[in-house]
Design an enzyme around this catalytic site. Structure first.
Site, mmCIF file in Angstrom:
data_model
loop_
_atom_site.group_PDB
_atom_site.id
_atom_site.type_symbol
_atom_site.label_atom_id
_atom_site.label_comp_id
_atom_site.label_asym_id
_atom_site.label_seq_id
_atom_site.Cartn_x
_atom_site.Cartn_y
_atom_site.Cartn_z
ATOM 1 N N TYR A 12 50.530 57.682 48.738
ATOM 2 C CA TYR A 12 49.840 58.360 47.638
ATOM 3 C C TYR A 12 48.320 58.331 47.826
ATOM 4 O O TYR A 12 47.667 59.357 48.009
ATOM 5 C CB TYR A 12 50.249 57.686 46.336
ATOM 6 N N SER A 125 43.474 45.430 44.452
ATOM 7 C CA SER A 125 43.882 45.876 43.116
ATOM 8 C C SER A 125 43.293 44.986 42.029
ATOM 9 O O SER A 125 43.100 43.788 42.238
ATOM 10 C CB SER A 125 45.413 45.828 43.014
ATOM 11 N N TYR A 150 53.856 41.085 44.179
ATOM 12 C CA TYR A 150 53.024 42.218 44.649
ATOM 13 C C TYR A 150 51.542 41.876 44.471
ATOM 14 O O TYR A 150 50.760 41.967 45.413
ATOM 15 C CB TYR A 150 53.364 43.493 43.878
ATOM 16 N N LYS A 154 48.167 40.948 47.207
ATOM 17 C CA LYS A 154 46.809 41.513 47.205
ATOM 18 C C LYS A 154 45.779 40.377 47.229
ATOM 19 O O LYS A 154 44.826 40.399 48.018
ATOM 20 C CB LYS A 154 46.579 42.414 45.996
HETATM 21 C C1 WQD Z 1 50.266 51.027 32.864
HETATM 22 C C2 WQD Z 1 50.547 50.804 31.382
HETATM 23 C C3 WQD Z 1 52.557 49.530 30.987
HETATM 24 C C4 WQD Z 1 55.387 52.512 32.457
HETATM 25 C C5 WQD Z 1 50.269 48.392 38.347
HETATM 26 C C6 WQD Z 1 49.778 47.430 39.398
HETATM 27 C C7 WQD Z 1 48.464 47.925 39.963
HETATM 28 C C8 WQD Z 1 48.667 49.302 40.525
HETATM 29 C C9 WQD Z 1 49.185 50.246 39.432
HETATM 30 C C10 WQD Z 1 50.067 50.082 42.322
HETATM 31 C C11 WQD Z 1 51.046 49.371 31.097
HETATM 32 C C12 WQD Z 1 52.675 50.940 30.418
HETATM 33 C C13 WQD Z 1 54.207 51.863 32.121
HETATM 34 C C14 WQD Z 1 56.291 52.903 31.434
HETATM 35 C C15 WQD Z 1 54.817 51.989 29.782
HETATM 36 N N1 WQD Z 1 49.490 49.176 41.656
HETATM 37 N N2 WQD Z 1 53.938 51.617 30.798
HETATM 38 N N3 WQD Z 1 55.962 52.634 30.127
HETATM 39 O O1 WQD Z 1 51.089 47.789 35.477
HETATM 40 O O2 WQD Z 1 48.727 48.580 34.869
HETATM 41 O O3 WQD Z 1 49.369 48.401 37.284
HETATM 42 O O4 WQD Z 1 50.404 49.688 38.891
HETATM 43 O O5 WQD Z 1 49.823 51.225 42.417
HETATM 44 O O6 WQD Z 1 48.074 47.054 40.998
HETATM 45 O O7 WQD Z 1 49.538 46.176 38.790
HETATM 46 O O8 WQD Z 1 50.358 50.197 35.878
HETATM 47 O O9 WQD Z 1 51.334 52.407 35.341
HETATM 48 O O10 WQD Z 1 52.883 50.394 35.577
HETATM 49 O O11 WQD Z 1 51.406 50.569 33.590
HETATM 50 O O12 WQD Z 1 54.546 51.737 28.595
HETATM 51 O O13 WQD Z 1 57.392 53.482 31.673
HETATM 52 O O14 WQD Z 1 51.599 51.669 30.987
HETATM 53 O O15 WQD Z 1 53.134 48.588 30.110
HETATM 54 O O16 WQD Z 1 50.539 48.986 29.828
HETATM 55 P P1 WQD Z 1 49.916 48.648 35.767
HETATM 56 P P2 WQD Z 1 51.571 50.934 35.138
#
Ligand code: WQD
Length: 336
Positions: A12, A125, A150, A154
């Site tokens: 990506y 990250s 994960y 990092k």
């Molecule tokens: C964002 C917000 C969820 C899905 C992680 C890694 C980071 C990076 C991005 C890889 C949170 C909420 C999510 C859903 C929801 N790594 N959510 N329903 O967890 O902040 O970061 O991914 O690319 O290193 O830590 O990203 O998009 O998973 O979540 O409510 O179906 O959306 O709880 O608050 P995150 P996310």
């Protein structure tokens, strides 16, 4: 053209960075094992930049294959994206993540050791901060133990690079991404979530496209303005540009220390509900979602203090949440 090795270059962030590298006048050389991408992305990159980068389908755990690449090319720099990135999968299969993410990094660094390549950019990250004590988060914030394997790959990766750089007198910039979203405006490349997406925005677009029945919002009881968690959503092409600025800094020897660290975000926080409402407004669709329990390991809020990247790299994320979400939706529609 100066060559730049891009590991995970069909992924990506990697694919969007390959495009920006070429537009900057570099020749990207891609290594990817296609474990989380597909070969057609290489053709799409070719359509965007009218140039077909050299591509090697290899796994970086294959030291012999990686050594051959370093023997065949002289790289002005290496940008290392190759890693598994699912938080939930890493909890279910920690050894897979340690072996793949750290093994790939160590192999790449060990080949850098004896090569003339001295410049290394690492995809890190904001997850290394855990639940930060102060917001916005700056680069001097205390690193808390990441809540997933994960995230630990990092933070361990940063330590490994730091020791390597010191011993072998190389140069590195660690870019701590916040939350990358969106897709290239051409509609030719974007996030290919193979399987059920973990991240919010691909789950939103797949729900809107009726691929998923409903979006579950993880938590409505956070101590935030609307009870949902806050993140810093940065447009993927802005994030890609940050890599070019970081590489230029090292190649032009503008770095003041052997290893520099930058938060790459917009500097603004948006709640999950704000992202949903913005998406609905921008796409004129109604999203089917409901609130459920918090997801374990999630933090309440994380958004960047973006001053250091602006001052030293000249980086500024210019794309708005609205614009980024529009590109994500256009990409989703193109996948049909
Ligand atoms: C964002 C917000 C969820 C899905 C992680 C890694 C980071 C990076 C991005 C890889 C949170 C909420 C999510 C859903 C929801 N790594 N959510 N329903 O967890 O902040 O970061 O991914 O690319 O290193 O830590 O990203 O998009 O998973 O979540 O409510 O179906 O959306 O709880 O608050 P995150 P996310």
């Amino acid at each position: 053209m100066q060559k730049v090795l891009v590991t995970g270059g069909l992924g990506y962030i990697g694919s969007h960075t390959v495009v920006e590298l070429y537009l900057e006048g570099y020749e990207p050389v891609i290594v990817d094992d296609l474990s989380n991408s597909e070969l057609f992305i290489l053709d799409r990159i070719g359509e965007i930049i009218k140039f077909k980068p050299t591509f090697y389908q290899i796994n970086l755990l294959d030291e012999v294959a990686v050594a051959k690449i370093f023997a065949e090319h002289m790289f002005a720099g290496v940008i290392h994206f190759a890693a598994f990135k699912s938080v939930s999968e890493s909890v279910q299969n920690p050894l897979l993540y340690y072996k793949n993410n750290l093994g790939s990094l160590i192999n790449t660094l060990s080949l850098l050791e004896n090569s003339n390549s001295n410049n290394f950019i690492f995809s890190s990250s904001c997850t290394v901060y855990g639940e930060a004590d102060n917001l916005p988060i700056n680069e001097n914030a205390l690193l808390k133990k990441p809540t997933s394997p994960y995230g630990k790959t990092k933070s361990m990766g940063e330590e490994i690079i730091s020791d390597f750089i010191t011993t072998y007198n190389k140069n590195a910039i660690l870019l701590r991404y916040f939350n990358p979203i969106g897709a290239h405006k051409s509609g030719k490349i974007g996030e290919l979530p193979l399987g059920v997406p973990n991240n919010l925005v691909p789950f939103i677009t797949q729900t809107a496209a009726r691929i998923r029945k409903e979006l579950l919002v993880y938590g409505k009881d956070y101590p935030t303005k609307d009870g949902t968690a806050i993140r810093d959503y940065i447009y993927v092409c802005d994030l890609a540009k940050a890599h070019i600025l970081a590489l230029n800094r090292l190649i032009n020897k503008k770095n003041t220390t052997n290893i520099e660290i930058y938060n790459i975000g917009t500097g603004k926080g948006n709640s999950v509900l704000e992202v949903i409402e913005t998406f609905e407004k921008v796409t004129k669709t109604k999203l089917n979602y409901r609130f459920t329990d918090r997801r374990s390991g999630d933090v309440t809020a994380a958004y960047a203090e973006a001053d250091l990247a602006k001052e030293n790299l000249g980086f500024e994320a210019k794309t708005t949440l609205e614009e980024a979400l529009k590109t994500a939706w256009d990409w989703q529609l193109s996948l049909k």
